[in-house]
Motif scaffolding. Structure first.
Motif, PDB file in Angstrom:
ATOM      1  N   HIS A 299      -4.048   9.415  -3.043  1.00 45.87           N
ATOM      2  CA  HIS A 299      -2.832   9.203  -2.245  1.00 45.87           C
ATOM      3  C   HIS A 299      -3.210   8.470  -0.962  1.00 45.87           C
ATOM      4  O   HIS A 299      -3.974   8.984  -0.151  1.00 45.87           O
ATOM      5  CB  HIS A 299      -2.212  10.570  -1.930  1.00 45.87           C
ATOM      6  N   THR A 300      -2.714   7.237  -0.792  1.00 47.02           N
ATOM      7  CA  THR A 300      -3.014   6.484   0.438  1.00 47.02           C
ATOM      8  C   THR A 300      -1.833   6.569   1.398  1.00 47.02           C
ATOM      9  O   THR A 300      -0.681   6.437   0.978  1.00 47.02           O
ATOM     10  CB  THR A 300      -3.330   5.004   0.142  1.00 47.02           C
ATOM     11  N   THR A 301      -2.136   6.805   2.680  1.00 43.57           N
ATOM     12  CA  THR A 301      -1.052   6.970   3.664  1.00 43.57           C
ATOM     13  C   THR A 301      -1.128   5.970   4.811  1.00 43.57           C
ATOM     14  O   THR A 301      -0.224   5.888   5.614  1.00 43.57           O
ATOM     15  CB  THR A 301      -1.091   8.386   4.280  1.00 43.57           C
ATOM     16  N   LYS A 302      -2.237   5.249   4.912  1.00 45.10           N
ATOM     17  CA  LYS A 302      -2.416   4.330   6.048  1.00 45.10           C
ATOM     18  C   LYS A 302      -3.000   3.015   5.563  1.00 45.10           C
ATOM     19  O   LYS A 302      -3.736   2.986   4.585  1.00 45.10           O
ATOM     20  CB  LYS A 302      -3.394   4.932   7.083  1.00 45.10           C
TER      21      LYS A 302
ATOM     22  N   GLY B 257      -7.716  -9.409  11.059  1.00 48.87           N
ATOM     23  CA  GLY B 257      -6.273  -9.268  10.821  1.00 48.87           C
ATOM     24  C   GLY B 257      -5.758 -10.038   9.624  1.00 48.87           C
ATOM     25  O   GLY B 257      -4.563 -10.270   9.507  1.00 48.87           O
ATOM     26  N   VAL B 258      -6.649 -10.469   8.697  1.00 50.43           N
ATOM     27  CA  VAL B 258      -6.212 -11.285   7.558  1.00 50.43           C
ATOM     28  C   VAL B 258      -5.736 -10.410   6.406  1.00 50.43           C
ATOM     29  O   VAL B 258      -4.711 -10.658   5.800  1.00 50.43           O
ATOM     30  CB  VAL B 258      -7.361 -12.213   7.088  1.00 50.43           C
ATOM     31  N   GLN B 259      -6.490  -9.349   6.095  1.00 49.74           N
ATOM     32  CA  GLN B 259      -6.074  -8.485   4.990  1.00 49.74           C
ATOM     33  C   GLN B 259      -6.184  -7.011   5.414  1.00 49.74           C
ATOM     34  O   GLN B 259      -6.575  -6.713   6.539  1.00 49.74           O
ATOM     35  CB  GLN B 259      -6.933  -8.743   3.745  1.00 49.74           C
ATOM     36  N   PHE B 260      -5.791  -6.124   4.502  1.00 51.25           N
ATOM     37  CA  PHE B 260      -5.766  -4.702   4.829  1.00 51.25           C
ATOM     38  C   PHE B 260      -6.646  -3.914   3.869  1.00 51.25           C
ATOM     39  O   PHE B 260      -6.872  -4.321   2.734  1.00 51.25           O
ATOM     40  CB  PHE B 260      -4.328  -4.165   4.722  1.00 51.25           C
ATOM     41  N   HIS B 261      -7.121  -2.754   4.369  1.00 54.68           N
ATOM     42  CA  HIS B 261      -7.784  -1.789   3.507  1.00 54.68           C
ATOM     43  C   HIS B 261      -6.911  -0.543   3.482  1.00 54.68           C
ATOM     44  O   HIS B 261      -6.397  -0.124   4.530  1.00 54.68           O
ATOM     45  CB  HIS B 261      -9.176  -1.443   4.050  1.00 54.68           C
ATOM     46  N   ALA B 262      -6.755   0.045   2.306  1.00 47.72           N
ATOM     47  CA  ALA B 262      -5.915   1.248   2.183  1.00 47.72           C
ATOM     48  C   ALA B 262      -6.771   2.478   2.448  1.00 47.72           C
ATOM     49  O   ALA B 262      -7.913   2.558   1.994  1.00 47.72           O
ATOM     50  CB  ALA B 262      -5.320   1.311   0.780  1.00 47.72           C
ATOM     51  N   PHE B 263      -6.195   3.428   3.196  1.00 48.44           N
ATOM     52  CA  PHE B 263      -6.935   4.655   3.519  1.00 48.44           C
ATOM     53  C   PHE B 263      -6.185   5.848   2.936  1.00 48.44           C
ATOM     54  O   PHE B 263      -4.979   5.990   3.146  1.00 48.44           O
ATOM     55  CB  PHE B 263      -7.066   4.819   5.035  1.00 48.44           C
ATOM     56  N   GLY B 264      -6.910   6.689   2.204  1.00 50.10           N
ATOM     57  CA  GLY B 264      -6.231   7.841   1.611  1.00 50.10           C
ATOM     58  C   GLY B 264      -7.198   8.926   1.197  1.00 50.10           C
ATOM     59  O   GLY B 264      -8.371   8.924   1.573  1.00 50.10           O
TER      60      GLY B 264
ATOM     61  N   ARG C 119     -14.732  -2.864  -2.606  1.00 52.87           N
ATOM     62  CA  ARG C 119     -15.738  -1.913  -2.114  1.00 52.87           C
ATOM     63  C   ARG C 119     -15.059  -0.643  -1.615  1.00 52.87           C
ATOM     64  O   ARG C 119     -13.858  -0.648  -1.323  1.00 52.87           O
ATOM     65  CB  ARG C 119     -16.534  -2.563  -0.972  1.00 52.87           C
ATOM     66  N   LEU C 120     -15.840   0.433  -1.507  1.00 48.84           N
ATOM     67  CA  LEU C 120     -15.353   1.713  -0.982  1.00 48.84           C
ATOM     68  C   LEU C 120     -16.174   2.072   0.245  1.00 48.84           C
ATOM     69  O   LEU C 120     -17.392   1.856   0.267  1.00 48.84           O
ATOM     70  CB  LEU C 120     -15.491   2.824  -2.023  1.00 48.84           C
ATOM     71  N   TRP C 121     -15.519   2.622   1.246  1.00 50.48           N
ATOM     72  CA  TRP C 121     -16.243   3.020   2.460  1.00 50.48           C
ATOM     73  C   TRP C 121     -15.839   4.421   2.898  1.00 50.48           C
ATOM     74  O   TRP C 121     -14.724   4.877   2.632  1.00 50.48           O
ATOM     75  CB  TRP C 121     -15.937   2.090   3.627  1.00 50.48           C
ATOM     76  N   ILE C 122     -16.753   5.077   3.601  1.00 52.40           N
ATOM     77  CA  ILE C 122     -16.425   6.263   4.382  1.00 52.40           C
ATOM     78  C   ILE C 122     -16.302   5.760   5.821  1.00 52.40           C
ATOM     79  O   ILE C 122     -17.224   5.123   6.338  1.00 52.40           O
ATOM     80  CB  ILE C 122     -17.552   7.331   4.292  1.00 52.40           C
TER      81      ILE C 122
ATOM     82  N   ALA D 242     -13.163  13.848  -5.677  1.00 53.53           N
ATOM     83  CA  ALA D 242     -11.962  14.521  -5.190  1.00 53.53           C
ATOM     84  C   ALA D 242     -12.253  15.350  -3.938  1.00 53.53           C
ATOM     85  O   ALA D 242     -13.323  15.932  -3.801  1.00 53.53           O
ATOM     86  CB  ALA D 242     -11.400  15.424  -6.286  1.00 53.53           C
ATOM     87  N   GLY D 243     -11.254  15.395  -3.032  1.00 47.67           N
ATOM     88  CA  GLY D 243     -11.379  16.188  -1.811  1.00 47.67           C
ATOM     89  C   GLY D 243     -11.770  15.377  -0.600  1.00 47.67           C
ATOM     90  O   GLY D 243     -11.692  15.853   0.532  1.00 47.67           O
ATOM     91  N   ASN D 244     -12.187  14.106  -0.820  1.00 47.02           N
ATOM     92  CA  ASN D 244     -12.671  13.279   0.293  1.00 47.02           C
ATOM     93  C   ASN D 244     -11.661  12.218   0.705  1.00 47.02           C
ATOM     94  O   ASN D 244     -10.765  11.861  -0.050  1.00 47.02           O
ATOM     95  CB  ASN D 244     -13.975  12.579  -0.105  1.00 47.02           C
ATOM     96  N   TRP D 245     -11.871  11.700   1.913  1.00 48.11           N
ATOM     97  CA  TRP D 245     -11.105  10.546   2.401  1.00 48.11           C
ATOM     98  C   TRP D 245     -11.880   9.287   2.069  1.00 48.11           C
ATOM     99  O   TRP D 245     -13.113   9.287   2.064  1.00 48.11           O
ATOM    100  CB  TRP D 245     -10.912  10.635   3.918  1.00 48.11           C
ATOM    101  N   VAL D 246     -11.143   8.197   1.805  1.00 46.39           N
ATOM    102  CA  VAL D 246     -11.810   6.957   1.406  1.00 46.39           C
ATOM    103  C   VAL D 246     -11.031   5.742   1.911  1.00 46.39           C
ATOM    104  O   VAL D 246      -9.812   5.768   2.003  1.00 46.39           O
ATOM    105  CB  VAL D 246     -11.969   6.905  -0.140  1.00 46.39           C
ATOM    106  N   LEU D 247     -11.777   4.696   2.259  1.00 47.22           N
ATOM    107  CA  LEU D 247     -11.194   3.417   2.667  1.00 47.22           C
ATOM    108  C   LEU D 247     -11.422   2.452   1.509  1.00 47.22           C
ATOM    109  O   LEU D 247     -12.564   2.245   1.086  1.00 47.22           O
ATOM    110  CB  LEU D 247     -11.897   2.921   3.936  1.00 47.22           C
TER     111      LEU D 247
END
Length: 974
Positions: free
Chosen positions: A479-482, A489-496, A531-534, A548-553
């Motif tokens: 579930h991404t919320t941000k 400022g060219v593209q976005f990464h989803a955070f959830g 890619r995935l980031w913490i 599961a249980g973690n936050w991810v960018l």
């Protein structure tokens, strides 16, 4: 010279010459100087006549003095031909590549006290993870507290003595303004009192009420909150709102009373008074929790361990348990957990019997909290601030704190910070509090899924998420919320947050948008995860997978996402439903219209609007019917930040902004004066309705989802019968809320089976509901939402043949009858009101009253803040009169008053908007009874509507005849 050998142009026409050399000599002898010049030019041009090479006449514009750029540099080199004076000398012809950078990021991974592999290993054990949001009022020390945690875990990152580190304020605008704008995630490994390590995912959120949408996005992916409260200021406007919000989100609540140094160094309270002040804050928070929560077990107390005390500036943080541990470590042979239970409340230590009693042994005895915690704290601070040179080294030796001579020469603040850091050590008390009172993702998953997942917990998917199952073969649900924009400022990464399964880099996924349903799958798209980031504020740790249980960018999935999204498997997970969109605790009522200065740059502005819409969770952008692009936000600061991002980050063009305005609502204050009816264009159907005001508080209940249209009829009927005293028939006949499922208007079927064929009426129910919702979305006065109105269907004539009662016939007719019933029920305009909280010294209170009175505001309460020299003034002010209020207030109080305002309620504007006897004079302030008329006319003008409401649009001819019969006097133009 023989003239016969040359024509009139000087070209040689004589007989052919024997040799080239003789010809050249003859030519050179006979030509004059001008002809020689021409010859030279002809040779350069190289476009010779075959018969007489080099002898043709070349026009002036065809002469070529220099080789072309292509001849000089070759065909593969791009060349730019620049006309003179088209570009100023200050601008280079070929501009250097400009790299845009809007965030402060670390260039390399900083050194940490733990290995990155250890952090990655902890991610696999969901019981050792805590997902926490730090929230609180503006400037109550959240960011500064995170700085302390960063310094504790990153030995090379240190705050400079003269300024705060503000590690989570990563935007340059946040640094410049000195206020948080975006919520920032930080993932660190922290040890508890026993030395056990836990993985903390911490969301640092803005404290300004305008940015409460950022807090909402953080709360959605957290299992608990730590509420920060300034010890000197106490519970403030946003503190109260955040308690309510956290309780509504069903999260565990803990409190950190921050800035306790202010009680000692600033307010200079005696220790006993400081204790009363702290106890008052805890009691006030408990009072608010009991008001908003139905859970009687949710109580905050230092004895339970869910309240900690801190001073971020001086690196102090303790709970009763961690302070008792300091005593145990110093003196030994103390059960610190039992000792901690006696350090709060009316408990005294008797030094003679060496026992704790509930009765004071002597009249001068101090409570145990004062004696064992506050007095030692006061003494340490007093020693450092007071006599540094003589008695401080001896005191520090007794405490086992050793400082070098250079450290002893530091200024007071850095020295105090250093001493407290060595005395209190790491923030283990905070970790203990979170570990004990905030559930792990595994424990907190079930209530989280029940509250946020539309599919419920009973499905296989719901069970997998409730178990927080990281099984690689299990169903992926994230579930991404941000949305966080990149540096440029060219593209976005989803955070959830990953709720079940494991997300892998490079994995194909299905992204479900907010409008996705199992019936309508249009709002979904297959993407490939990059890619995935913490995320750790100013740097990101790249990982291959996140269980599961973690936050991810997440990189690469931003294109289809607008606000929130559900990420799942591309195949084999067809029953997946979405997580509910975020529900914000504030309403966006201020709007500004924007357009580019240069009309040709409109596409750039539209792209920028799409990007700011992704960046700010509660921002709304829309196009009015007049064609203007409108941005809706929560307040002035919010819209100022949005416009900065739009101009500088996302579109880089000049944008014109209209004066801010507010959204209005339309309502009625009486029941319709007669039954209003409308016939369909084919004259085969007829609907009759009346409108009347809703009961007080009902609109708010619908909006807050206290009552839901999806309930079964029996439950819905019982709610309206018991709470609002509706009769059983009406309560069971509610058709819809409007303009959507949580809209503040109700459509009721008040027809009788003896008069109306219910089966036929049921067949057109959906069409009537659609017409009702369309009507309530755009009211007749000025195209704004209708609010607080109950529409009753009294009679309906419906054609027998399905062909004659289609949606095309019924929907516009239902809308027209909604409008006519509305206009017959004394329509009024409603405007949004702000709740304002002002902090000011006692001598500025009268100035605050003056400023409020000039803006139609009124004070509801003014009271001194306990234990401080300031007053709190609470007031209401119309949103339309609130523009520039803060600046005005600061001007009149020499900058001593500080205010925050937030939307509170809707209130009817004085005056009749349809009173044609009122003349609106331009550039003149209108008296109060004329305001409704002024607001309506000016809003209609802005939207490109006709100046007055025309009833011929909404009333059929038979209806107008009926009105004439009834002798109803109308103010409206025909």
């Amino acid at each position: 010279m023989d003239t016969d050998l040359y024509d009139e142009f000087g070209n040689y026409i004589g007989p052919e010459l024997d040799s080239d050399e003789d010809d050249d000599e003859l030519g050179r002898e006979t030509k004059d100087l001008d002809e020689m010049d021409d010859d030279d030019d002809d040779d350069d041009v190289g476009d010779h006549d075959d018969d007489h090479p080099g002898m043709e006449v070349v026009l002036h514009e065809d002469k070529k003095y220099y080789p072309t750029a292509e001849e000089v540099y070759g065909p593969e080199v791009e060349t730019i031909v620049q006309e003179e004076d088209t570009q100023p000398l200050t601008e280079p012809i070929i501009k250097p590549v400009k790299t845009k950078k809007f965030t402060l990021m670390e260039q390399t991974l900083p050194v940490t006290v733990y290995e990155m592999d250890f952090l990655a290993d902890l991610m696999d054990n969901s019981e050792l993870i805590r997902n926490v949001t730090l929230c609180g009022h503006l400037h109550h020390g959240k960011t500064c507290f995170v700085d302390c945690l960063i310094e504790q875990t990153h030995p090379e990152i240190r705050k400079r003595y003269d300024q705060d580190l503000c590690y989570t304020d990563i935007l340059f605008t946040e640094q410049e303004r000195g206020v948080g704008i975006k919520s920032t995630p930080v993932t660190v490994v922290l040890p508890d009192t026993k030395g056990k390590s836990y993985l903390f995912n911490i969301m640092d959120t803005p404290g300004h009420v305008n940015f409460s949408d950022e807090v909402t996005a953080g709360l959605r992916i957290s299992d608990g909150v730590v509420l920060f409260i300034d010890a000197a200021e106490g519970v403030m406007l946003n503190t109260e709102r955040l308690i309510k919000h956290a309780v509504q989100e069903r999260l565990a609540v803990t409190v950190c009373i921050n800035k306790i140094d202010r009680l000692i160094l600033e307010l200079k309270l005696p220790p006993t008074d400081a204790y009363y002040k702290l106890r008052h804050i805890v009691d006030e928070v408990n009072g608010l929790i009991s008001m908003y929560s139905t859970d009687e077990n949710l109580i905050l107390s230092p004895l339970l361990g869910n309240v900690c005390f801190s001073s971020s500036q001086y690196s102090i943080c303790f709970t009763l348990g961690s302070f008792a541990k300091i005593y145990a470590d110093t003196f030994g042979d103390i059960n610190y957990q039992e000792f901690a239970k006696r350090l709060w409340g009316d408990i005294y230590f008797n030094p003679k019997t060496r026992k704790f009693t509930k009765k004071a042994p002597t009249s001068s005895s101090q409570r145990s909290f004062v004696e064992f915690i506050l007095e030692p704290l006061y003494k340490i601070l007093a020693q450092v601030v007071g006599d540094v040179d003589t008695s401080l080294p001896r005191t520090l030796d007794e405490l086992g704190i050793h400082l070098t001579k250079e450290e002893l020469k530091l200024n007071i603040r850095p020295l105090l910070r250093l001493v407290c850091k060595k005395f209190f050590g790491e923030f283990t008390g905070f970790v203990d509090m979170c570990v004990q009172h905030i559930p792990s993702p595994k424990v907190g998953a079930k209530p989280k899924i029940e509250h946020t997942y539309t599919g419920g917990v009973d499905s296989d998917l719901g069970e997998a998420m409730s178990d927080c199952d990281p099984d690689v073969r299990g169903p992926l649900m994230c579930h991404t919320t941000k949305m966080y924009s990149t540096d440029d400022g060219v593209q976005f990464h989803a955070f959830g947050r990953v709720l079940s399964g494991t997300i892998h880099a490079g994995q194909p996924v299905k992204v479900l948008g907010e409008n996705y349903t199992l019936e309508d799958e249009e709002d979904s798209q297959i993407c490939t995860v990059g890619r995935l980031w913490i995320s750790v504020a100013r740097y990101h740790i790249e990982v291959n997978r996140v269980p599961a249980g973690n936050w991810v960018l997440i990189e690469g999935v931003d294109q289809p996402i607008v606000k929130t999204a559900t990420i799942t498997e591309p195949r084999g997970n067809e029953e997946a439903q979405i997580f509910r969109p975020l529900k914000f605790n504030t309403t966006s009522v201020i709007k500004i219209a924007v357009e580019p200065v240069n009309p040709s740059e409109l596409p750039k502005m539209l792209d920028g609007l799409r990007k700011v819409n992704k960046s700010y969770p509660s921002l709304t952008t829309k196009v009015e019917e007049s064609g203007e692009h409108v941005i809706l936000g929560t307040g002035e600061l919010y819209l100022d930040c949005v416009m900065h991002d739009l101009r500088k980050m996302y579109s880089e063009i000049d944008i014109k902004v209209a004066d801010p305005v507010v959204t209005f609502c339309e309502t009625v204050v009486e029941t319709s004066s007669l039954k209003c009816f409308a016939e369909t264009p084919n004259k085969k159907n007829k609907i009759t309705m009346i409108a009347e005001p809703l009961e007080k508080g009902l609109a708010e209940d619908i909006e807050n989802e206290v009552v839901q249209i999806t309930w079964n009829r029996k439950k819905l009927g019982e709610f309206f019968q018991t709470k609002y005293d509706w009769d059983l028939l009406a309560a069971r006949s509610i058709w819809a809320f409007g303009p959507d499922a949580t809209g503040p208007n109700i459509l009721v079927d008040d027809t009788l089976p003896s008069e109306v064929d219910k089966a036929l009426l049921g067949s057109v129910k959906d069409s009537i509901v659609q017409g009702f919702q369309w009507g309530t979305r755009e009211g007749p006065l000025c195209d704004e939402l209708i609010r607080n109105v109950k529409f009753k269907i009294l009679d309906a004539v419906v054609a027998q043949e399905p062909l004659h009662r289609g949606g095309g016939q019924i929907i516009p007719t239902a809308r027209r009858v909604v409008y006519s019933a509305f206009l017959m029920a004394t329509p009024r305009l409603m405007e949004p009101y702000y709740f304002v909280e002002v902090q000011a010294p006692a001598d500025c209170v009268s100035a605050v009253y003056t400023v409020l009175a000039r803006r139609r505001g009124h004070v509801t309460q003014d009271a001194p803040i306990p234990g401080s020299p300031l007053y709190t003034i609470k007031a209401f002010i119309p949103a339309i009169d609130s523009f520039g209020f803060e600046t005005d207030l600061r001007t009149h109080t020499q900058g001593q008053a500080f205010s925050l305002s937030v939307f509170h309620h809707w209130q009817i504007v004085p005056g009749d908007p349809l009173d044609k006897s009122i003349v609106i004079r331009p550039l003149e302030p209108q008296p109060a009874p004329h305001l409704a008329r002024e607001f309506m006319i000016k809003t209609r003008r802005r939207k490109g509507l006709s100046e007055d409401v025309s009833i011929s649009k909404f009333f059929d001819d038979p209806m107008l005849l009926e009105l004439a019969k009834q002798d109803v006097v109308l103010n409206y133009p025909m």
